[in-house]
Design an enzyme around this catalytic site. Structure first.
Site, PDB file in Angstrom:
ATOM      1  N   HIS A   1      -0.407  -0.555  -9.268  1.00 18.02           N
ATOM      2  CA  HIS A   1      -1.432  -1.621  -8.865  1.00 18.02           C
ATOM      3  C   HIS A   1      -1.605  -2.610  -9.387  1.00 18.02           C
ATOM      4  O   HIS A   1      -2.471  -2.856  -9.659  1.00 18.02           O
ATOM      5  CB  HIS A   1      -1.918   0.129  -7.739  1.00 18.02           C
ATOM      6  CG  HIS A   1      -2.679  -1.002  -6.493  1.00 18.02           C
ATOM      7  ND1 HIS A   1      -3.338  -0.116  -5.293  1.00 18.02           N
ATOM      8  CD2 HIS A   1      -2.543  -2.199  -5.830  1.00 18.02           C
ATOM      9  CE1 HIS A   1      -2.982  -1.050  -4.758  1.00 18.02           C
ATOM     10  NE2 HIS A   1      -3.006  -1.829  -4.441  1.00 18.02           N
TER      11      HIS A   1
ATOM     12  N   GLU B   1      -3.606   7.678  -6.141  1.00 20.41           N
ATOM     13  CA  GLU B   1      -3.380   6.579  -7.618  1.00 20.41           C
ATOM     14  C   GLU B   1      -4.470   6.939  -8.663  1.00 20.41           C
ATOM     15  O   GLU B   1      -5.846   7.063  -8.001  1.00 20.41           O
ATOM     16  CB  GLU B   1      -3.711   5.208  -6.997  1.00 20.41           C
ATOM     17  CG  GLU B   1      -2.306   4.585  -6.195  1.00 20.41           C
ATOM     18  CD  GLU B   1      -2.043   3.276  -5.667  1.00 20.41           C
ATOM     19  OE1 GLU B   1      -1.316   2.636  -5.478  1.00 20.41           O
ATOM     20  OE2 GLU B   1      -3.344   2.513  -6.341  1.00 20.41           O
TER      21      GLU B   1
ATOM     22  N   ARG C   1       0.909  -0.688   0.183  1.00 23.41           N
ATOM     23  CA  ARG C   1       0.134  -0.267  -0.148  1.00 23.41           C
ATOM     24  C   ARG C   1       1.174   0.960   0.033  1.00 23.41           C
ATOM     25  O   ARG C   1       1.825   1.388   0.851  1.00 23.41           O
ATOM     26  CB  ARG C   1      -0.955  -0.042   1.422  1.00 23.41           C
ATOM     27  CG  ARG C   1      -2.190  -1.096   1.381  1.00 23.41           C
ATOM     28  CD  ARG C   1      -3.066  -0.507   0.243  1.00 23.41           C
ATOM     29  NE  ARG C   1      -3.816  -1.093  -0.544  1.00 23.41           N
ATOM     30  CZ  ARG C   1      -4.281  -2.593  -0.765  1.00 23.41           C
ATOM     31  NH1 ARG C   1      -3.400  -2.413  -1.734  1.00 23.41           N
ATOM     32  NH2 ARG C   1      -5.944  -3.159  -0.657  1.00 23.41           N
TER      33      ARG C   1
ATOM     34  N   ASP D   1       4.916  -0.296  -6.626  1.00 22.68           N
ATOM     35  CA  ASP D   1       3.883  -0.680  -7.137  1.00 22.68           C
ATOM     36  C   ASP D   1       2.972  -0.084  -7.351  1.00 22.68           C
ATOM     37  O   ASP D   1       1.397   0.111  -7.312  1.00 22.68           O
ATOM     38  CB  ASP D   1       3.681  -2.129  -7.487  1.00 22.68           C
ATOM     39  CG  ASP D   1       2.025  -3.086  -7.812  1.00 22.68           C
ATOM     40  OD1 ASP D   1       2.665  -2.649  -9.636  1.00 22.68           O
ATOM     41  OD2 ASP D   1       1.772  -3.734  -7.671  1.00 22.68           O
TER      42      ASP D   1
END
Length: 315
Positions: free
Chosen positions: A284, A265, A236, A260
């Protein structure tokens, strides 16, 4: 149709046609909105109340959204995947909306990506690819993994799978997790974060996000890091204070990073991290393999059907 179902999880939406027969057999009429990463709260307030069930992605599943759903038709929900930090479970309990996530679905897949990032950072593989495409022929000096130290924050299903892969590459492994006692011999469990962090050549964040893990990597941690450490986050975004990360990259204390996930986002085109060629940036997408998505989606559908038909009173 018996039930109207909302699906807002992007990986599941991309394979939604696979489940047409299953939905038909269960009497599900399924709504499949166009979702890049998440729907907004306003969009959810409009659409959730129209549905009996909701398979949630990383959307802001807040108390306000669940209250709107309860005032409409919402009877049950499933959080697709592992992470639950975006879902107000207390609100669901107060509103008597059955809800559960699908843990244990992606340990291998996310661990594969973590090792991809570790190897990519160790050998500058992604940087070389970019430069060769430009017509250049760089030969940066890499780092051998053998006998280097990897620190893993979070030793659940994903963390243990990362450790298993890292051990095969000859890495010494340190771990932090207050909820874990029994581990393989090749993982040295540290009593408290960040004790031992100064030993790490690589650090991977693989824990859940909650009040105690918010900004585990912060400005105050930078002074404890081994100069040149490489940082990976496959869990996260808010586990890392991105301003602290940028300061670490700028000073060289952090030599490279692979992310990632991010605090916001999708990643903004103006984000400063984009100016660092020694970083690998993801979308993600750690759990997104054909097999893992089918596994988690099938589990989510089955759970939701059981909830709506009261086949299992434990929810």
């Amino acid at each position: 149709m018996k039930y109207k179902i909302l699906v807002t999880c992007p990986p599941m939406l991309k394979q939604i046609n696979y489940f047409e027969d299953k939905f038909l057999d269960m009497g599900f009429e399924v709504t499949t909105p166009n979702v890049v990463q998440t729907l907004s709260i306003n969009e959810l307030l409009d659409i959730v109340p129209e549905h009996d069930g909701w398979i949630i992605g990383d959307d802001p599943a807040t108390r306000e959204v669940f209250e709107a759903g309860k005032s409409g038709n919402l009877k049950a929900a499933v959080k697709w995947g592992i992470g639950t930090d975006n879902v107000d479970f207390d609100a669901c309990k107060d509103l008597n909306i059955p809800i559960i996530n699908t843990p244990g679905m992606f340990g291998s897949e996310v661990a594969d990506l973590a090792m991809c990032y570790i190897l990519g950072l160790a050998r500058d593989a992604f940087f070389i690819d970019r430069e060769v495409r430009k017509g250049n022929w760089p030969k940066p000096i890499g780092v051998s993994l053998q006998d280097k130290t990897l620190g893993i924050i979070g030793l659940g299903d994903i963390g243990k799978n990362i450790a298993k892969r890292a051990n095969a590459h000859g890495l010494k492994i340190l771990g932090w997790d207050p909820n874990i006692n029994s581990l393989p011999d090749y993982i040295q469990l540290k009593p408290k974060w960040p004790l031992g962090i100064e030993e790490c050549d690589f650090i991977v964040f693989a824990c859940a996000l909650n009040d105690s893990t918010y900004h585990l990597l912060s400005q105050s941690i930078l002074v404890d890091l081994k100069p040149g450490v490489k940082v990976v986050n496959i869990s996260r975004g808010h586990l890392i204070d991105e301003n602290a990360l940028l300061d670490g990259l700028q000073s060289g204390i952090i030599s490279a990073a692979a992310l990632d996930v991010f605090e916001e986002e999708p990643l903004s085109k103006s984000h400063k991290i984009l100016s660092y060629p020694n970083c690998i940036l993801g979308s993600h997408n750690g759990s997104n393999t054909t097999q893992a998505v089918l596994r988690a989606s099938t589990e989510s559908i089955t759970i939701l059907e059981n909830m709506l038909s009261n086949k299992n009173n434990s929810f």
